[in-house]
Design an enzyme around this catalytic site. Structure first.
Site, mmCIF file in Angstrom:
data_model
loop_
_atom_site.group_PDB
_atom_site.id
_atom_site.type_symbol
_atom_site.label_atom_id
_atom_site.label_comp_id
_atom_site.label_asym_id
_atom_site.label_seq_id
_atom_site.Cartn_x
_atom_site.Cartn_y
_atom_site.Cartn_z
ATOM 1 N N CYS A 150 0.771 -1.066 0.058
ATOM 2 C CA CYS A 150 -0.017 -0.053 0.007
ATOM 3 C C CYS A 150 0.787 1.357 -0.090
ATOM 4 O O CYS A 150 1.469 1.439 -1.159
ATOM 5 C CB CYS A 150 -1.066 0.076 1.191
ATOM 6 N N HIS B 218 -3.322 -4.787 1.845
ATOM 7 C CA HIS B 218 -2.779 -5.128 3.103
ATOM 8 C C HIS B 218 -2.919 -6.546 3.605
ATOM 9 O O HIS B 218 -3.675 -6.899 4.375
ATOM 10 C CB HIS B 218 -3.407 -4.212 4.146
ATOM 11 N N GLU C 51 -1.256 -7.948 5.534
ATOM 12 C CA GLU C 51 -0.886 -8.267 7.142
ATOM 13 C C GLU C 51 -2.074 -7.974 7.885
ATOM 14 O O GLU C 51 -1.667 -8.282 9.182
ATOM 15 C CB GLU C 51 0.207 -7.214 7.596
HETATM 16 N N1 GLN Z 1 -3.039 6.636 0.941
HETATM 17 C C1 GLN Z 1 -1.899 6.130 1.364
HETATM 18 C C2 GLN Z 1 -0.758 6.979 0.475
HETATM 19 O O1 GLN Z 1 -0.873 7.075 -0.667
HETATM 20 C C3 GLN Z 1 -1.564 4.822 1.503
HETATM 21 C C4 GLN Z 1 -2.763 4.285 2.565
HETATM 22 C C5 GLN Z 1 -2.080 2.945 3.040
HETATM 23 O O2 GLN Z 1 -1.096 2.460 2.974
HETATM 24 N N2 GLN Z 1 -3.506 2.333 3.331
HETATM 25 O O3 GLN Z 1 0.281 7.136 1.149
#
Ligand code: GLN
Length: 190
Positions: free
Chosen positions: A77, A169, A171
């Site tokens: 992410c 995610h 995890e």
């Molecule tokens: N929106 C975040 C970003 O662009 C990422 C969100 C997340 O890691 N759940 O940095």
């Protein structure tokens, strides 16, 4: 096997728990010296701008790039954003994977969603993807393998050699198959 989890901001604790369940020694990485002797590094989800700024302040960017010359790295992410070469805005990134990323590509926090994913080379049925203000990959270079796309074609998992990146995610689920996949990547690296 020694795996580090970048522990500046975000959900590093959940990654550590997943890894320990798989019998791996885990080290939280906050300083350059914490990278010594690691086989792999996970960059967790969180706010990529914050993680990037903290990594810069803690003088971790160059040591991580040095580690990347032989070590394996997985970004989830916000961590995927940091792995990208281009995110369409100015913020510190590592540029390790030849891809362009669109941040917050599926909308705001309230637009978070879960979806069953078919992931290349992952046996045992669909993987539950948890997407929280997730990014998507909008371009990949020729050396990048796409591992998973949503039904609308959005690319949400890629691999380039020793580097792995996922928009979602793993995890935050009980499914440790992707963590096991990363460990296998490390065992089989050249
Ligand atoms: N929106 C975040 C970003 O662009 C990422 C969100 C997340 O890691 N759940 O940095």
């Amino acid at each position: 096997m020694n795996i580090g989890v970048l522990a500046l901001q975000g959900d590093f604790e959940e990654h550590s728990i997943c890894l320990r369940k798989l019998g791996v020694k885990v080290r939280e990485v906050r300083l350059p010296s914490h990278l010594n002797g690691l086989d792999g590094l996970i960059i967790p989800g969180g706010e990529s701008t914050t993680i990037g700024k903290l990594a810069t302040d803690y003088r971790l960017v160059d040591p991580i790039l040095e580690f990347a010359k032989s070590g394996s790295i997985w970004g989830t992410c916000g961590g995927l954003v940091l792995m990208a070469r281009d995110v369409g805005m100015r913020q510190p990134i590592l540029g390790l994977i030849d891809m362009t990323v669109e941040r917050n590509a599926f909308g705001r926090q309230v637009d978070s969603f879960e979806e069953n994913l078919e992931i290349e080379n992952l046996q045992g049925g669909p993987f539950r993807g948890v997407f929280i203000r997730a990014p998507r990959v909008t371009r990949v270079g020729s050396g990048v393998k796409v591992l998973c796309q949503l039904k609308d074609g959005s690319i949400v998992a890629v691999r380039q050699g020793r580097f792995l990146a996922t928009s979602f995610h793993p995890e935050l689920t009980d499914d440790s198959r992707l963590h096991a996949y990363f460990l296998e990547m490390i065992s089989n690296r050249d």
